[in-house]
Write an enzyme that holds these catalytic residues in place. Structure first.
Site, PDB file in Angstrom:
ATOM      1  CG  HIS A  56      -0.207   0.074   2.523  1.00 28.72           C
ATOM      2  ND1 HIS A  56       0.318   1.232   3.047  1.00 28.72           N
ATOM      3  CD2 HIS A  56       0.100  -0.910   3.416  1.00 28.72           C
ATOM      4  CE1 HIS A  56       0.905   0.982   4.198  1.00 28.72           C
ATOM      5  NE2 HIS A  56       0.800  -0.316   4.445  1.00 28.72           N
TER       6      HIS A  56
ATOM      7  CD  GLU B   3       1.678  -5.655   8.258  1.00 27.25           C
ATOM      8  OE1 GLU B   3       1.926  -6.884   8.193  1.00 27.25           O
ATOM      9  OE2 GLU B   3       2.407  -4.779   7.771  1.00 27.25           O
TER      10      GLU B   3
END
Length: 287
Positions: free
Chosen positions: A23, A135
Site C-alpha cells: 500500500h 497485516e
C-alpha cells in the site's frame, strides 16, 4: 541429465503471474517516521492514505498503464483495510466515476476523510477483499479493520463475500500475531490463489505480511534472485513475479496445449526422419 543447472521448467497452466503491491503511504507510516510509539495510538486506527500516498498511487497507476500491466490483470485481491483498498482502487480502478452510470463506484468520494474523487468500477478487473493477506493481527490499532458494514458504502463494488465476520474478530489488543503464524497465513493465502481461475492477479497488501510470505520462497535460488524476492517493500512498490504450482494444488486444465494426432494416422517415432529410414532399419535387422 535431468535438466539444466539453474533452470526450472513448468507447464504453463501450473503458473500464475502475480503483481504484488504494498500500500501507499498511510498516516501511520508518516507518524512512525519520527515516533514509532505513535503506532500504538488509536489516532491511527485503520489509517488512510496521506496526500503523498495518493500521489504515489497516481504514479503507480501511470506505470501499470504504460507497461500494459493494467490491461492484463484479471483480478485484484486486496487486504480489507482502508489504506490497501484505497491503493488498490486508485491503481487498478476505472478512473473518475460518473454519476448515473449503471455500475456502482469502486470508492465513493471522500473515503477515509480524504478529498479524493469517486473511482469507477467500469473498464477494470473485479476487486475482492481477502482477510488472509492482512497485516499482522493485534496490538497496533493501525492494523485493526473497521466492520464490513462500514466498508461496503465506501467501496460499493469491492466483493467482501469471503469475509466471514462483520466485526474484526482476528485483531486482539494485547496479542500480536507471531512471525510463524503470519507465515502460515501467507502460505494459506498462496494456496487459496491456486483455487482461482485467473492467471494474472494483482495483490495489494502490507509490508509485514509480504516480508514473511515471500520469505517462504526463493531460498534455493541464486543470492541475487533471493534478494529480489525477500527485500522489504517500500510504500506503493510493485513487483511482478511468476509462481509455479509444483504440488498440483490447483485444478486448472491447460488451455493452450494441443494433443496432436488429429486426424489420426501413422505415428513414426520422433527420432526417425521418415518412414524409409524406419523400413531400412527393419530390413537390416532381419538379415
Amino acid at each position: 541429465m535431468d535438466g539444466f543447472v539453474g533452470s526450472s521448467l513448468y507447464p504453463l497452466h501450473r503458473c500464475k503471474t502475480l503483481h504484488v503491491v504494498r500500500h501507499a503511504q498511510g498516516f501511520h507510516n508518516l507518524a512512525g517516521l519520527t515516533d514509532e510509539k505513535a503506532l500504538f495510538s488509536y489516532e491511527y486506527f485503520d489509517a488512510s492514505l496521506t496526500p503523498l500516498g495518493w500521489k504515489q498511487v497516481e504514479n503507480l497507476r501511470k506505470h501499470v498503464t504504460e507497461t500494459g500491466i493494467f490491461s492484463k490483470v484479471e483480478l485484484v485481491v486486496t487486504s480489507p483495510l482502508l489504506r490497501t483498498m484505497q491503493t488498490a482502487v486508485g491503481v487498478f480502478g476505472g478512473g473518475d466515476y460518473i454519476d448515473h452510470v449503471a455500475s456502482p463506484p469502486l470508492m465513493v468520494a471522500g473515503s477515509g476523510n480524504n478529498s479524493h474523487a469517486s473511482i469507477s468500477s467500469s473498464g477494470c478487473p473485479p476487486f475482492m477483499a481477502v482477510e488472509l493477506c492482512r497485516e499482522h493481527w493485534g496490538v497496533l490499532p493501525c492494523d485493526k479493520r473497521r466492520s464490513i458494514s462500514e466498508y461496503r458504502p465506501i467501496f460499493p463494488a469491492i466483493d467482501f463475500s469471503l469475509t466471514e465476520t462483520d466485526e474484526d474478530t482476528s485483531w486482539q489488543p494485547d496479542v500480536r500475531e507471531k512471525e510463524e503464524e503470519i507465515a502460515a497465513r501467507g502460505r494459506a493465502f498462496i494456496n487459496w490463489l491456486w483455487t482461482r481461475k485467473e492467471n494474472e492477479i494483482a495483490i495489494v497488501s502490507h509490508g509485514g505480511f509480504l516480508r514473511h510470505t515471500l520469505a517462504l520462497f526463493g531460498n534455493d535460488c541464486h543470492p541475487s534472485i533471493r534478494e529480489a524476492i525477500h527485500k522489504d517493500f517500500t510504500n506503493c512498490e510493485l513487483r511482478s513475479m511468476v509462481i509455479a504450482d509444483r504440488s498440483a494444488i490447483g485444478t486448472d486444465l491447460p488451455t493452450t496445449d494441443y494433443p496432436g494426432g488429429i486426424p489420426r494416422g501413422l505415428d513414426i517415432p520422433s527420432d526417425c526422419e521418415d518412414l524409409e529410414i524406419l523400413e531400412n532399419e527393419e530390413t537390416l535387422a532381419s538379415l
